[in-house]
Design an enzyme around this catalytic site. Structure first.
Site, PDB file in Angstrom:
ATOM      1  N   CYS A   1     -12.977  -5.408  -5.247  1.00  0.00           N
ATOM      2  CA  CYS A   1     -12.413  -6.613  -6.250  1.00  0.00           C
ATOM      3  C   CYS A   1     -12.664  -7.962  -5.488  1.00  0.00           C
ATOM      4  O   CYS A   1     -13.254  -7.832  -4.236  1.00  0.00           O
ATOM      5  CB  CYS A   1     -11.192  -6.548  -6.918  1.00  0.00           C
ATOM      6  SG  CYS A   1      -9.890  -6.345  -5.866  1.00  0.00           S
TER       7      CYS A   1
ATOM      8  N   ASN B   1      -8.888  -7.928  -2.887  1.00  0.00           N
ATOM      9  CA  ASN B   1      -8.306  -6.481  -2.508  1.00  0.00           C
ATOM     10  C   ASN B   1      -6.965  -6.486  -2.424  1.00  0.00           C
ATOM     11  O   ASN B   1      -6.293  -6.107  -1.687  1.00  0.00           O
ATOM     12  CB  ASN B   1      -8.924  -6.566  -1.056  1.00  0.00           C
ATOM     13  CG  ASN B   1      -8.814  -4.911  -0.653  1.00  0.00           C
ATOM     14  OD1 ASN B   1      -8.844  -4.672   0.597  1.00  0.00           O
ATOM     15  ND2 ASN B   1      -8.974  -4.163  -1.611  1.00  0.00           N
TER      16      ASN B   1
ATOM     17  N   CYS C   1      -5.140  -6.318  -5.899  1.00  0.00           N
ATOM     18  CA  CYS C   1      -4.639  -5.716  -7.349  1.00  0.00           C
ATOM     19  C   CYS C   1      -5.490  -4.576  -7.810  1.00  0.00           C
ATOM     20  O   CYS C   1      -5.059  -3.338  -7.741  1.00  0.00           O
ATOM     21  CB  CYS C   1      -4.804  -6.863  -8.520  1.00  0.00           C
ATOM     22  SG  CYS C   1      -3.476  -7.999  -8.240  1.00  0.00           S
ATOM     23  N   ARG C   2      -6.890  -4.859  -8.337  1.00  0.00           N
ATOM     24  CA  ARG C   2      -7.817  -3.735  -8.780  1.00  0.00           C
ATOM     25  C   ARG C   2      -8.145  -2.731  -7.724  1.00  0.00           C
ATOM     26  O   ARG C   2      -8.062  -1.646  -8.099  1.00  0.00           O
ATOM     27  CB  ARG C   2      -8.726  -4.601  -9.532  1.00  0.00           C
ATOM     28  CG  ARG C   2      -8.455  -5.412 -10.738  1.00  0.00           C
ATOM     29  CD  ARG C   2      -9.611  -6.438 -11.052  1.00  0.00           C
ATOM     30  NE  ARG C   2      -9.745  -7.118 -10.374  1.00  0.00           N
ATOM     31  CZ  ARG C   2     -10.840  -8.131 -10.453  1.00  0.00           C
ATOM     32  NH1 ARG C   2     -11.568  -7.913 -11.616  1.00  0.00           N
ATOM     33  NH2 ARG C   2     -11.264  -9.018  -9.553  1.00  0.00           N
ATOM     34  N   SER C   3      -8.830  -3.353  -6.844  1.00  0.00           N
ATOM     35  CA  SER C   3      -9.311  -2.179  -5.727  1.00  0.00           C
ATOM     36  C   SER C   3      -8.437  -1.451  -5.010  1.00  0.00           C
ATOM     37  O   SER C   3      -8.500  -0.445  -4.863  1.00  0.00           O
ATOM     38  CB  SER C   3     -10.576  -3.081  -4.837  1.00  0.00           C
ATOM     39  OG  SER C   3      -9.839  -3.969  -4.127  1.00  0.00           O
TER      40      SER C   3
ATOM     41  N   ASP D   1      -9.272  -9.009 -14.156  1.00  0.00           N
ATOM     42  CA  ASP D   1      -8.225  -9.418 -12.860  1.00  0.00           C
ATOM     43  C   ASP D   1      -6.900  -9.559 -13.684  1.00  0.00           C
ATOM     44  O   ASP D   1      -6.824 -10.501 -14.443  1.00  0.00           O
ATOM     45  CB  ASP D   1      -8.907 -10.824 -12.104  1.00  0.00           C
ATOM     46  CG  ASP D   1      -7.992 -10.950 -11.086  1.00  0.00           C
ATOM     47  OD1 ASP D   1      -6.838 -10.195 -10.782  1.00  0.00           O
ATOM     48  OD2 ASP D   1      -8.508 -11.370  -9.967  1.00  0.00           O
TER      49      ASP D   1
END
Length: 169
Positions: A12, A15, A17-19, A130
């Protein structure tokens, strides 16, 4: 399952939140399926401004409610090593996809780079949004999308390993 080992990298922007959420979900699925030694998981960001930081506290909170542990540290995608090191590179949104594909100057690794949502089976969206500037519902939505997409990805990787094992035998 096999001798063949695969490596997955979730990417993401920062690095945090999402990943790392995708990483935590994948690690739990692998643990639940007894595949820890067969498939390795990591995450990275297209930008390095959170390097060394833990995942966002809000994402940790929402993920832990679902039984996921997010304990990685942020790092930036390293084109010199990550393209060679990983078998699957999963991007969270169109910007991440464009950024990573642009680093693949000769298109040598285009068969490794995928959009995360392309593995979703039940939730039809164009990207993993995001959640950084959203409220709780944004983090929950991201986790919903990632649970669906990571499950589909792990199923595909397991199938790929089975196929490769058959070819070796």
């Amino acid at each position: 399952m096999s001798r063949i080992k695969k490596k997955i990298l979730f990417v993401c922007m920062g690095n945090i939140c999402r990943s790392p959420a995708a990483e935590g979900i994948a690690k739990k699925i692998l643990n639940d399926r007894g595949l820890n030694g067969t498939i390795e998981i990591d995450s990275a960001g297209t930008l390095g401004y959170h390097e060394g930081e833990k995942p966002d506290a809000r994402m940790i909170k929402h993920a832990s409610k679902r039984g996921y542990t997010l304990d990685s540290r942020a790092r930036q995608f390293d084109a010199k090593n990550d393209f060679d090191e990983f078998d699957y590179i999963l991007t969270m949104d169109d910007d991440n996809y464009s950024e990573i594909t642009s680093l693949d100057k000769k298109s040598n690794f285009k068969n490794k780079i995928f959009k995360m949502v392309s593995f979703g089976k039940n939730i039809n969206v164009n990207e993993v949004p995001d959640p950084y500037y959203s409220g709780s519902s944004g983090f929950e939505l991201v986790l919903d999308i990632l649970e669906d997409s990571v499950e589909g990805l792990i199923n595909k990787v397991e199938d790929d390993i089975r196929r490769e094992n058959k070819r070796e035998n």
